[in-house]
Design a protein around this motif. Structure first.
Motif, PDB file in Angstrom:
ATOM      1  N   CYS A   1     -32.359 -24.452  30.743  1.00 45.09           N
ATOM      2  CA  CYS A   1     -33.547 -23.967  31.465  1.00 45.09           C
ATOM      3  C   CYS A   1     -34.800 -24.751  31.095  1.00 45.09           C
TER       4      CYS A   1
ATOM      5  N   THR B   1     -27.861 -17.082  31.758  1.00 42.09           N
ATOM      6  CA  THR B   1     -29.240 -17.047  31.252  1.00 42.09           C
ATOM      7  C   THR B   1     -29.578 -15.600  30.874  1.00 42.09           C
ATOM      8  N   LEU B   2     -30.453 -15.443  29.916  1.00 38.37           N
ATOM      9  CA  LEU B   2     -30.933 -14.100  29.582  1.00 38.37           C
ATOM     10  C   LEU B   2     -32.454 -14.022  29.564  1.00 38.37           C
ATOM     11  N   CYS B   3     -33.119 -15.163  29.432  1.00 39.31           N
ATOM     12  CA  CYS B   3     -34.590 -15.100  29.378  1.00 39.31           C
ATOM     13  C   CYS B   3     -35.238 -15.879  30.518  1.00 39.31           C
ATOM     14  N   HIS B   4     -34.413 -16.291  31.494  1.00 43.44           N
ATOM     15  CA  HIS B   4     -34.944 -17.103  32.586  1.00 43.44           C
ATOM     16  C   HIS B   4     -35.296 -16.227  33.788  1.00 43.44           C
TER      17      HIS B   4
ATOM     18  N   GLY C   1     -37.272 -20.556  26.918  1.00 39.03           N
ATOM     19  CA  GLY C   1     -36.327 -21.057  25.909  1.00 39.03           C
ATOM     20  C   GLY C   1     -36.080 -20.119  24.752  1.00 39.03           C
ATOM     21  N   ALA C   2     -36.098 -18.809  25.007  1.00 37.64           N
ATOM     22  CA  ALA C   2     -35.955 -17.861  23.891  1.00 37.64           C
ATOM     23  C   ALA C   2     -34.508 -17.551  23.547  1.00 37.64           C
ATOM     24  N   CYS C   3     -33.639 -17.382  24.550  1.00 39.81           N
ATOM     25  CA  CYS C   3     -32.315 -16.839  24.250  1.00 39.81           C
ATOM     26  C   CYS C   3     -31.277 -17.912  23.913  1.00 39.81           C
ATOM     27  N   ARG C   4     -31.417 -19.091  24.463  1.00 45.09           N
ATOM     28  CA  ARG C   4     -30.514 -20.241  24.215  1.00 45.09           C
ATOM     29  C   ARG C   4     -29.097 -20.015  24.751  1.00 45.09           C
TER      30      ARG C   4
HETATM   31  S1  FES Z   1     -32.139 -18.933  29.673  1.00 43.29           S
HETATM   32 FE1  FES Z   1     -32.888 -18.339  27.738  1.00 43.29          FE
HETATM   33  S2  FES Z   1     -33.166 -20.273  26.745  1.00 43.29           S
HETATM   34 FE2  FES Z   1     -32.519 -20.806  28.704  1.00 43.29          FE
END
Ligand code: FES
Ligand code: SF4
Length: 204
Positions: A66, A34-37, A45-48
């Motif tokens: 996430c 994860t990068l945006c969680h 849901g930004a980084c995907r």
């Molecule tokens: S952790 Fe970034 S979209 Fe799921």
């Protein structure tokens, strides 16, 4: 809360209704990047990068772990050719912004991402929104926010708020997956409000 049984990477996993795939996987000790969680923040849901493959109703889809809720008998794969390829491309895009970011290096190696694939965009920010959301949702200060849209979107400290609130906080700094946040803060500090070290000594 209703108990849900699903399968992740071939393992039967027990979850509760309302949980996300990411929460269920973590509860079972299964890693999904994860990068945006952040546990304290609403899913964004930004980084995907947390993309996983799910089989549901005879279809295979890629979903953000996430955000996607667990479902009874859902079959989830955290690694597959499609998942890995998607993560690789996403990482190559992020690396165009922040080629030396430590948080991206290990993932880049794992997924064979080439940091030179895309033209460099020297923003250093990957717009994960962790800093903005943490300041708004946890600290309730909104000292940092997004400005502009599309390709021009970036984060900025609001000098009037930052000059009062950020000195004693800086809790967002370690959340940033790149070096962007600290650099933007230092720039704001230098331009908009004097740092304590640059304040003149009081006269005797
Ligand atoms: S952790 Fe970034 S979209 Fe799921
Ligand atoms: S400055 Fe860092 S934490 Fe904030 S949005 Fe950009 S990459 Fe995310």
């Amino acid at each position: 809360m209703r108990k849900i049984l699903l399968q992740i990477d071939g393992r039967e996993v027990e979850a509760k209704e309302g949980m996300t795939i990411l929460e269920a996987a973590r509860g079972a000790g299964i890693f999904i990047p994860t990068l945006c969680h952040h546990e304290k923040l609403e899913p964004y849901g930004a980084c995907r990068i947390c993309v996983v493959e799910v089989d549901a109703q005879r279809r295979t889809n890629l979903v953000a772990a996430c955000l996607h809720p667990v479902e009874q008998d859902l079959v989830v794969r955290t690694r597959s050719e499609k998942v890995d390829k998607t993560r690789k491309i996403l990482l190559e895009q992020f690396l165009a912004h922040a080629p030396d970011a430590e948080a991206l290096q290990d993932l880049a190696q794992e997924y064979g991402a080439d940091k030179n694939r895309f033209e460099k965009e020297s923003s250093f920010c990957i717009l994960c929104g962790l800093c903005v959301r943490y300041c708004a949702e946890v600290k309730k200060k909104n000292a940092v926010g997004f400005v502009d849209r599309g390709a021009r979107r970036e984060i900025n400290f609001i000098p009037e708020i930052a000059s009062k609130e950020c000195w004693s906080c800086k809790e967002c700094f370690p959340l940033c997956p790149t070096e962007a946040l600290q650099a933007i803060y230092l720039l704001t500090e230098a331009l908009a409000f004097p740092s304590p070290s640059s304040k003149p000594e009081p006269e005797e």
